[in-house]
Scaffold this active site. Structure first.
Site, PDB file in Angstrom:
ATOM      1  N   ASN A 216       0.849  -1.197   0.000  1.00 42.59           N
ATOM      2  CA  ASN A 216       0.000   0.000   0.000  1.00 42.59           C
ATOM      3  C   ASN A 216       0.880   1.240   0.000  1.00 42.59           C
ATOM      4  O   ASN A 216       2.100   1.138  -0.001  1.00 42.59           O
ATOM      5  CB  ASN A 216      -0.966  -0.026   1.194  1.00 42.59           C
ATOM      6  CG  ASN A 216      -0.211  -0.028   2.509  1.00 42.59           C
ATOM      7  OD1 ASN A 216       0.449   0.935   2.861  1.00 42.59           O
ATOM      8  ND2 ASN A 216      -0.280  -1.155   3.228  1.00 42.59           N
ATOM      9  N   ASP A 284      -4.380  -6.397   5.471  1.00 42.83           N
ATOM     10  CA  ASP A 284      -5.323  -7.258   6.195  1.00 42.83           C
ATOM     11  C   ASP A 284      -5.249  -8.698   5.692  1.00 42.83           C
ATOM     12  O   ASP A 284      -5.533  -9.624   6.418  1.00 42.83           O
ATOM     13  CB  ASP A 284      -6.754  -6.722   6.030  1.00 42.83           C
ATOM     14  CG  ASP A 284      -6.948  -5.446   6.845  1.00 42.83           C
ATOM     15  OD1 ASP A 284      -6.496  -5.417   7.999  1.00 42.83           O
ATOM     16  OD2 ASP A 284      -7.518  -4.462   6.303  1.00 42.83           O
ATOM     17  N   LYS A 294       8.841 -16.993 -10.342  1.00 42.26           N
ATOM     18  CA  LYS A 294       8.040 -15.885 -10.866  1.00 42.26           C
ATOM     19  C   LYS A 294       6.855 -16.460 -11.653  1.00 42.26           C
ATOM     20  O   LYS A 294       7.049 -17.304 -12.538  1.00 42.26           O
ATOM     21  CB  LYS A 294       8.921 -15.013 -11.775  1.00 42.26           C
ATOM     22  CG  LYS A 294       8.198 -13.801 -12.289  1.00 42.26           C
ATOM     23  CD  LYS A 294       9.060 -12.973 -13.215  1.00 42.26           C
ATOM     24  CE  LYS A 294       8.211 -11.925 -13.877  1.00 42.26           C
ATOM     25  NZ  LYS A 294       8.752 -11.490 -15.149  1.00 42.26           N
ATOM     26  N   ASP A 313      -3.733  -9.771  13.287  1.00 44.59           N
ATOM     27  CA  ASP A 313      -3.990  -8.355  13.619  1.00 44.59           C
ATOM     28  C   ASP A 313      -3.076  -7.965  14.780  1.00 44.59           C
ATOM     29  O   ASP A 313      -3.262  -8.413  15.919  1.00 44.59           O
ATOM     30  CB  ASP A 313      -5.465  -8.154  13.989  1.00 44.59           C
ATOM     31  CG  ASP A 313      -5.812  -6.675  14.025  1.00 44.59           C
ATOM     32  OD1 ASP A 313      -5.067  -5.917  14.672  1.00 44.59           O
ATOM     33  OD2 ASP A 313      -6.802  -6.276  13.390  1.00 44.59           O
ATOM     34  N   PHE A 332      -4.608   3.462  14.922  1.00 45.59           N
ATOM     35  CA  PHE A 332      -5.152   4.400  13.942  1.00 45.59           C
ATOM     36  C   PHE A 332      -6.306   3.686  13.250  1.00 45.59           C
ATOM     37  O   PHE A 332      -6.300   2.457  13.164  1.00 45.59           O
ATOM     38  CB  PHE A 332      -4.096   4.757  12.879  1.00 45.59           C
ATOM     39  CG  PHE A 332      -3.191   5.892  13.271  1.00 45.59           C
ATOM     40  CD1 PHE A 332      -2.138   5.686  14.146  1.00 45.59           C
ATOM     41  CD2 PHE A 332      -3.381   7.172  12.745  1.00 45.59           C
ATOM     42  CE1 PHE A 332      -1.293   6.725  14.498  1.00 45.59           C
ATOM     43  CE2 PHE A 332      -2.545   8.225  13.086  1.00 45.59           C
ATOM     44  CZ  PHE A 332      -1.502   8.006  13.964  1.00 45.59           C
ATOM     45  N   LYS A 346     -14.238   0.066  14.575  1.00 42.97           N
ATOM     46  CA  LYS A 346     -12.898  -0.544  14.610  1.00 42.97           C
ATOM     47  C   LYS A 346     -12.342  -0.516  16.034  1.00 42.97           C
ATOM     48  O   LYS A 346     -11.723  -1.470  16.498  1.00 42.97           O
ATOM     49  CB  LYS A 346     -11.984   0.245  13.668  1.00 42.97           C
ATOM     50  CG  LYS A 346     -10.903  -0.567  13.032  1.00 42.97           C
ATOM     51  CD  LYS A 346     -10.227   0.204  11.914  1.00 42.97           C
ATOM     52  CE  LYS A 346     -10.691  -0.216  10.542  1.00 42.97           C
ATOM     53  NZ  LYS A 346     -10.085   0.564   9.461  1.00 42.97           N
ATOM     54  N   LYS A 350     -10.911  -3.774  18.005  1.00 42.08           N
ATOM     55  CA  LYS A 350      -9.472  -3.941  18.263  1.00 42.08           C
ATOM     56  C   LYS A 350      -9.143  -4.040  19.753  1.00 42.08           C
ATOM     57  O   LYS A 350      -8.144  -4.630  20.123  1.00 42.08           O
ATOM     58  CB  LYS A 350      -8.685  -2.780  17.669  1.00 42.08           C
ATOM     59  CG  LYS A 350      -8.898  -2.573  16.175  1.00 42.08           C
ATOM     60  CD  LYS A 350      -7.912  -3.348  15.356  1.00 42.08           C
ATOM     61  CE  LYS A 350      -8.148  -3.094  13.873  1.00 42.08           C
ATOM     62  NZ  LYS A 350      -7.171  -3.770  13.029  1.00 42.08           N
TER      63      LYS A 350
HETATM   64  O1  PMT Z   1       2.646   6.262   6.473  1.00 45.27           O
HETATM   65  P1  PMT Z   1       2.086   7.597   6.042  1.00 45.27           P
HETATM   66  O2  PMT Z   1       2.224   7.827   4.559  1.00 45.27           O
HETATM   67  O3  PMT Z   1       2.637   8.736   6.857  1.00 45.27           O
HETATM   68  O4  PMT Z   1       0.511   7.581   6.303  1.00 45.27           O
HETATM   69  C1  PMT Z   1       0.039   7.517   7.613  1.00 45.27           C
HETATM   70  C2  PMT Z   1      -1.158   6.569   7.729  1.00 45.27           C
HETATM   71  C3  PMT Z   1      -2.328   7.132   6.957  1.00 45.27           C
HETATM   72  C4  PMT Z   1      -0.792   5.189   7.191  1.00 45.27           C
HETATM   73  C5  PMT Z   1      -1.465   6.470   9.271  1.00 45.27           C
HETATM   74  O5  PMT Z   1      -1.796   7.742   9.753  1.00 45.27           O
HETATM   75  C6  PMT Z   1      -2.603   5.520   9.522  1.00 45.27           C
HETATM   76  O6  PMT Z   1      -3.789   5.853   9.438  1.00 45.27           O
HETATM   77  N1  PMT Z   1      -2.261   4.268   9.843  1.00 45.27           N
HETATM   78  C7  PMT Z   1      -3.206   3.127   9.922  1.00 45.27           C
HETATM   79  C8  PMT Z   1      -3.359   2.581   8.537  1.00 45.27           C
HETATM   80  C9  PMT Z   1      -4.343   1.483   8.388  1.00 45.27           C
HETATM   81  O7  PMT Z   1      -4.186   0.718   7.464  1.00 45.27           O
HETATM   82  O8  PMT Z   1      -5.315   1.459   9.288  1.00 45.27           O
HETATM   83  P2  PMT Z   1      -6.519   0.347   9.397  1.00 45.27           P
HETATM   84  O9  PMT Z   1      -7.735   1.144   9.635  1.00 45.27           O
HETATM   85  O10 PMT Z   1      -6.503  -0.616   8.290  1.00 45.27           O
HETATM   86  O11 PMT Z   1      -6.065  -0.426  10.687  1.00 45.27           O
HETATM   87  C10 PMT Z   1      -6.511  -0.080  11.991  1.00 45.27           C
HETATM   88  C11 PMT Z   1      -5.414  -0.256  12.989  1.00 45.27           C
HETATM   89  O12 PMT Z   1      -5.065  -1.641  13.095  1.00 45.27           O
HETATM   90  C12 PMT Z   1      -4.117   0.457  12.661  1.00 45.27           C
HETATM   91  O13 PMT Z   1      -3.569   0.926  13.875  1.00 45.27           O
HETATM   92  C13 PMT Z   1      -3.233  -0.631  12.056  1.00 45.27           C
HETATM   93  O14 PMT Z   1      -1.847  -0.370  12.306  1.00 45.27           O
HETATM   94  C14 PMT Z   1      -3.699  -1.841  12.828  1.00 45.27           C
HETATM   95  N2  PMT Z   1      -3.622  -3.126  12.107  1.00 45.27           N
HETATM   96  C15 PMT Z   1      -4.362  -3.348  11.000  1.00 45.27           C
HETATM   97  C16 PMT Z   1      -4.339  -4.592  10.402  1.00 45.27           C
HETATM   98  C17 PMT Z   1      -3.494  -5.596  10.944  1.00 45.27           C
HETATM   99  N3  PMT Z   1      -3.436  -6.794  10.369  1.00 45.27           N
HETATM  100  N4  PMT Z   1      -2.765  -5.333  12.024  1.00 45.27           N
HETATM  101  C18 PMT Z   1      -2.809  -4.122  12.615  1.00 45.27           C
HETATM  102  O15 PMT Z   1      -2.112  -3.889  13.608  1.00 45.27           O
END
Ligand code: PMT
Length: 410
Positions: A216, A284, A294, A313, A332, A346, A350
């Site tokens: 991403n 995810d 390949k 997660d 986040f 969320k 979490k």
């Molecule tokens: O890296 P930058 O370009 O500076 O951009 C910053 C950002 C937008 C990436 C950052 O501010 C942000 O929002 N990070 C979370 C990105 C994300 O994919 O969030 P989510 O809504 O999918 O996940 C929710 C939370 O679970 C996040 O804290 C994530 O780190 C965590 N997560 C998600 C999936 C997973 N398998 N494990 C996790 O720990």
């Protein structure tokens, strides 16, 4: 450090050495600061260079001192604005009567005085050193009063035998005294000293075959800024990061990973800790199988099927109740639509303590310089409070988050 002295491991000091016989003590100061882990960058004035050589400063600080205001090379590498911006503390030792006068009157006729004039929002500490009569002169005293009114910190001068053969006040304080003033300054400004923090940052790359992956657009700017801000507040920080183009934040232990599974393993290896901030954009799902070769295009046939499986997660795992659960777990929620409602859902899934609802998409969030977040917190009685922050630079968001963490710690 295990000798009981205060660690300065992520501190960036700019040491300005102006003209005076006491400049020889600055060499020992550099050595002692570096022993404590500080990064010391030096500016040596032409007066200072009459007493000690650039070579000895370079040998002790690990990089050549900067000497010229107008130097194409220096300006490109560390312009005077950048020099002051990148320092956590500026120390002028020795501070000659001339340097003190320049500071008081806002002169900028050499690199040292230009850096000091640009240091409007930086803490500055000076260790005056001069002949006793010069120190007592009303002009110097008036200059010192001006500097004190601007919040410039002063160490010494001490009384005793002066280099000119006279007795009186004017000796530069001993290195031990300067060092302990620097340490107390950082101790007061290190509210998270003694706390361990873990930050995730950047994207994860989930391989399909040896050359292709699902990833991403996370740049790591937000997560890295949070790691740097926590370190600046004195925390002992581990940053687990996916691939980014960013330099490692200073004074932070960095564990580079590629996949979500690797990120989880690295996070577990960083436990126990007190504070967790999950800013990484973790995939995810990952491809269920990875080809060891390949994947071939196979002339005109259908695209290969891509079967996905769920990744662990990390945030939810670290939030699980238990003896070793970190005291404060922050996530986040990157959302393109119905930001607060989706973030609240969320948040519930979490199990973390705070979540930053993050508006992303359309150039916002991922890769951008600024970020727009609302801090959601689980309060007593299970209610959720929401604090919308203005759109800010990612560094300012990191700073504000650390301020909230410090307030919570009490
Ligand atoms: O890296 P930058 O370009 O500076 O951009 C910053 C950002 C937008 C990436 C950052 O501010 C942000 O929002 N990070 C979370 C990105 C994300 O994919 O969030 P989510 O809504 O999918 O996940 C929710 C939370 O679970 C996040 O804290 C994530 O780190 C965590 N997560 C998600 C999936 C997973 N398998 N494990 C996790 O720990």
């Amino acid at each position: 450090m295990n000798d009981g002295s205060f660690s300065l491991s992520h501190r960036r000091l700019l040491l300005i050495i102006s003209g005076g016989i006491a400049a020889y003590k600055s060499l020992d100061l550099i050595r002692r600061l570096r022993e404590r882990g500080a990064q010391v960058r030096c500016v040596l004035t032409s007066g200072g260079a009459q007493f000690i050589t650039p070579l000895s400063v370079a040998a002790l600080s690990g990089e050549p001192p900067l000497t010229q205001l107008f130097s194409a090379e220096n300006e490109q590498q560390f312009g005077h604005i950048r020099l002051s911006r990148e320092a956590d503390l500026i120390v002028v030792a020795p501070a000659s009567a001339n340097m003190i006068a320049k500071m008081a009157h806002g002169l900028a006729d050499n690199l040292a005085s230009a850096v000091l004039l640009a240091a409007t929002d930086k803490p500055v500490m000076i260790a005056p050193a001069m002949n006793g009569r010069m120190w007592e002169h009303p002009a110097t005293q008036a200059n010192m009063a001006t500097l004190a009114s601007r919040g410039i910190m002063k160490i010494g001068p001490a009384r005793g035998a002066l280099a000119c053969g006279e007795e009186g006040a004017g000796r530069m304080s001993e290195v031990d005294a300067i060092l302990s003033a620097i340490e107390s300054f950082f101790a007061q400004n290190a509210p998270l000293q003694g706390h361990r923090a873990l930050v995730t940052s950047g994207p994860t790359f989930e391989p399909m075959d040896p050359v292709r992956f699902i990833g991403n657009r996370s740049s790591g700017k937000q997560g890295h800024a949070i790691a740097a801000a926590l370190a600046a507040a004195g925390a002992d920080v581990t940053l687990v990061t996916g691939p980014t183009a960013l330099p490692e934040p200073l004074g932070v232990r960095v564990i580079p990973i590629e996949t979500a599974k690797e990120m989880l393993a690295a996070c577990k290896s960083a436990l126990p800790c007190d504070i967790v901030v999950c800013a990484a954009a973790v995939a995810d799902w990952r491809p269920k199988t990875q080809s060891t070769f390949k994947i071939k295009k196979n002339g005109g046939h259908a695209a290969p099927p891509l079967t996905m499986t769920e990744n662990p997660d990390i945030l939810a795992t670290l939030s699980q109740k238990g003896k070793s659960r970190p005291k404060l777990v922050i996530g986040f929620a990157a959302e393109t639509d119905a930001v607060i409602d989706n973030a609240k859902a969320k948040f519930a899934r979490k199990g973390c303590d705070w979540i930053l609802a993050n508006q992303v998409g359309g150039g916002k969030g991922f890769g951008a310089e600024e970020n727009s977040v609302t801090l959601l917190r689980r309060e007593a009685k299970g209610t959720i409070s929401a604090q919308a922050w203005p759109t800010l630079s990612k560094t300012a968001i990191a700073q504000k988050l650390v301020e909230e963490i410090v307030k919570k710690k009490g």
